[in-house]
Design a protein around this motif. Structure first.
Motif, PDB file in Angstrom:
ATOM      1  N   VAL A  59       1.058  -6.059  -1.857  1.00 60.69           N
ATOM      2  CA  VAL A  59       1.130  -4.519  -3.022  1.00 60.69           C
ATOM      3  C   VAL A  59       0.584  -3.349  -2.080  1.00 60.69           C
ATOM      4  CG1 VAL A  59       0.686  -2.211  -4.864  1.00 60.69           C
ATOM      5  CG2 VAL A  59       1.717  -4.451  -5.653  1.00 60.69           C
ATOM      6  N   CYS A  60       1.536  -2.162  -1.015  1.00 65.06           N
ATOM      7  CA  CYS A  60       0.240  -1.741  -0.591  1.00 65.06           C
ATOM      8  C   CYS A  60      -0.677  -0.269  -0.623  1.00 65.06           C
ATOM      9  CB  CYS A  60       1.540  -1.161   0.373  1.00 65.06           C
ATOM     10  SG  CYS A  60       0.992  -0.202   2.309  1.00 65.06           S
ATOM     11  N   PRO A  61      -1.489  -0.564   0.188  1.00 59.21           N
ATOM     12  CA  PRO A  61      -2.643   0.787  -0.727  1.00 59.21           C
ATOM     13  C   PRO A  61      -2.270   1.786  -0.718  1.00 59.21           C
ATOM     14  CG  PRO A  61      -3.720  -1.088   1.164  1.00 59.21           C
ATOM     15  CD  PRO A  61      -2.344  -1.288   0.703  1.00 59.21           C
ATOM     16  N   ALA A  62      -1.426   1.949   1.095  1.00 59.03           N
ATOM     17  CA  ALA A  62      -0.910   3.312   0.745  1.00 59.03           C
ATOM     18  C   ALA A  62       0.408   4.057   0.677  1.00 59.03           C
ATOM     19  CB  ALA A  62      -0.873   3.192   3.212  1.00 59.03           C
ATOM     20  N   CYS A  63       1.387   3.215   0.508  1.00 57.90           N
ATOM     21  CA  CYS A  63       2.349   3.815  -0.114  1.00 57.90           C
ATOM     22  C   CYS A  63       2.484   3.420  -1.559  1.00 57.90           C
ATOM     23  CB  CYS A  63       3.886   2.806   0.535  1.00 57.90           C
ATOM     24  SG  CYS A  63       4.359   1.592   0.511  1.00 57.90           S
ATOM     25  N   GLY A  64       1.420   2.535  -1.679  1.00 59.79           N
ATOM     26  CA  GLY A  64       1.704   2.684  -3.615  1.00 59.79           C
ATOM     27  C   GLY A  64       2.683   1.006  -4.129  1.00 59.79           C
ATOM     28  N   ARG A  82       1.816  -6.269   8.236  1.00 58.70           N
ATOM     29  CA  ARG A  82       2.502  -4.659   8.553  1.00 58.70           C
ATOM     30  C   ARG A  82       3.404  -4.247   7.684  1.00 58.70           C
ATOM     31  NH1 ARG A  82       3.998  -2.606  14.044  1.00 58.70           N
ATOM     32  NH2 ARG A  82       5.485  -3.481  13.121  1.00 58.70           N
ATOM     33  N   CYS A  83       3.109  -3.775   6.696  1.00 56.88           N
ATOM     34  CA  CYS A  83       4.009  -2.932   5.408  1.00 56.88           C
ATOM     35  C   CYS A  83       5.490  -2.470   6.322  1.00 56.88           C
ATOM     36  CB  CYS A  83       3.391  -1.872   4.746  1.00 56.88           C
ATOM     37  SG  CYS A  83       4.859  -0.888   3.670  1.00 56.88           S
ATOM     38  N   GLU A  84       6.614  -3.112   5.674  1.00 56.82           N
ATOM     39  CA  GLU A  84       7.342  -2.364   6.439  1.00 56.82           C
ATOM     40  C   GLU A  84       8.430  -1.614   5.910  1.00 56.82           C
ATOM     41  OE1 GLU A  84      11.011  -5.211   7.018  1.00 56.82           O
ATOM     42  OE2 GLU A  84       9.160  -4.716   8.701  1.00 56.82           O
ATOM     43  N   GLN A  85       7.461  -0.783   4.161  1.00 56.85           N
ATOM     44  CA  GLN A  85       7.991   0.907   3.901  1.00 56.85           C
ATOM     45  C   GLN A  85       7.415   1.776   4.614  1.00 56.85           C
ATOM     46  OE1 GLN A  85      10.213   1.152   1.573  1.00 56.85           O
ATOM     47  NE2 GLN A  85      10.508  -0.675   1.550  1.00 56.85           N
ATOM     48  N   CYS A  86       5.619   1.636   5.372  1.00 56.20           N
ATOM     49  CA  CYS A  86       5.403   2.634   5.597  1.00 56.20           C
ATOM     50  C   CYS A  86       4.474   1.843   6.874  1.00 56.20           C
ATOM     51  CB  CYS A  86       4.409   3.541   4.478  1.00 56.20           C
ATOM     52  SG  CYS A  86       3.252   2.336   4.223  1.00 56.20           S
ATOM     53  N   GLY A  87       4.607   0.966   7.011  1.00 62.88           N
ATOM     54  CA  GLY A  87       4.376   0.630   8.779  1.00 62.88           C
ATOM     55  C   GLY A  87       2.588   0.717   8.496  1.00 62.88           C
TER      56      GLY A  87
END
Ligand SMILES: [Zn+2]
Length: 335
Positions: A59-64, A82-87
């Motif tokens: 679970v990405c803390p940036a895009c949630g 690296r998160c594929e959704q937001c980088g």
């Protein structure tokens, strides 16, 4: 010419035919040049395969969002993903304890990834912080200001000319130094208890701090709760999407896990802001006057040598901009 990458080869029985270069299955027995090319390709494909295996979901803390995190490389014993959704970049650490790391050693050149001599460079840092205060006042001219991770209070001393200031600092020595100089500073993490005692603020600043936080999303969410409507959060941190960061990869000057745990890009900053109900009011890559001693310290570290003592004057500073660090102003809507 067809786009598809095929190569003609002979098999062991002398038959010739097209062979797709799809993976480590491609082999060459006789043609040596070809064999080298295929071997190289095999290794490359193997690496891609290896890194895919090391991708994982978080679970990405940036895009949630729960998303696939690509494995990029290892640095200082930590996997960098690296998160594929937001980088957003993340460092996976094994049992790193911030409380035992951020002591006075961190600010006095005893740790390779800390500061060369934080107190010794007070003059330069304060000039730099005076500029930051001027910048902040374009968005909020006065009111209550909270500095999260205020170190020795140099920023707070510049800010108190216009704001009613307080701070939170994890390193006990640094917090004590602040209190001795008359500042209202608490020792600890920015948690519910501490923030409850401090009340709400109009301006909350995190200067080169967010990348150190164990749970940046939880902390920012808490800070938003303790921010008055219309108030701002000012964040400075590296830019993982910058040219320098992308070219340097594992050798980027800010790629220093386990101290740096998160590597924001403009997109991941935007994603975090939006998902927490904040508006990105401003984002830039400012010039900075950096103490010559810190430049020398970081260059020495990157060259792999260990410096004994920094001979260059702490009073000298150089304007630097590698466009790999960003300054962001997030606004809580006034409703
Ligand atoms: Zn993300």
């Amino acid at each position: 010419m067809p786009e598809e990458r095929t190569q003609h080869s002979e098999d062991s029985k002398g038959r010739t035919g097209p062979q797709e270069l799809r993976g480590s299955v491609a082999t060459f027995d006789r043609v040596e040049e070809g064999a080298t090319a295929i071997a190289t390709l095999s290794i490359k494909n193997h690496e891609v395969f290896e890194s895919r295996v090391r991708d994982r979901s978080h679970v990405c803390p940036a895009c949630g969002r729960a998303s696939v995190h690509r494995f990029l490389y290892r640095k200082n014993g930590c996997d960098i993903l690296r998160c594929e959704q937001c980088g957003l970049g993340r460092a996976e650490t094994m049992g790193f304890d911030p409380e035992s790391y951020y002591t006075s050693d961190y600010f006095s050149g005893e740790l390779p990834d800390g500061y060369a001599d934080y107190i010794g460079t007070e003059n330069i840092l304060r000039r730099e912080f005076a500029g930051t205060v001027e910048f902040i006042r374009k968005f909020r001219a006065s009111g209550r200001l909270l500095d999260v991770g205020c170190a020795y209070g140099f920023f707070l001393h510049e800010a108190k000319r216009f704001f009613d200031v307080s701070g939170i600092e994890l390193a006990e020595d640094a917090a004590e130094h602040c209190r001795r100089s008359g500042l209202n500073v608490f020792t600890g993490q920015a948690d519910e208890t501490l923030l409850g005692r401090l009340g709400t603020s109009d301006v909350t600043v995190l200067l080169d701090v967010i990348e150190h936080l164990p749970s940046p999303r939880d902390t920012i969410a808490l800070l938003v709760n303790h921010l008055d409507p219309g108030g701002i959060i000012v964040i400075t941190t590296g830019d993982f999407g910058s040219l320098y960061s992308r070219v340097a990869g594992a050798h980027w000057r800010l790629m220093t896990p386990p101290q740096h745990l998160w590597f924001f890009s403009q997109a991941s900053m935007q994603a975090m802001a939006t998902s927490l109900g904040l508006e990105v009011e401003h984002l830039d890559h400012p010039w900075k006057v950096v103490p010559l001693s810190l430049i020398s310290f970081q260059l020495t570290r990157m060259s792999g040598l260990r410096s004994k003592r920094i001979a260059i004057s702490n009073r000298l500073g150089l304007p630097v901009n590698l466009f790999d660090a960003m300054r962001v102003v997030l606004r809580k809507p006034s409703r």
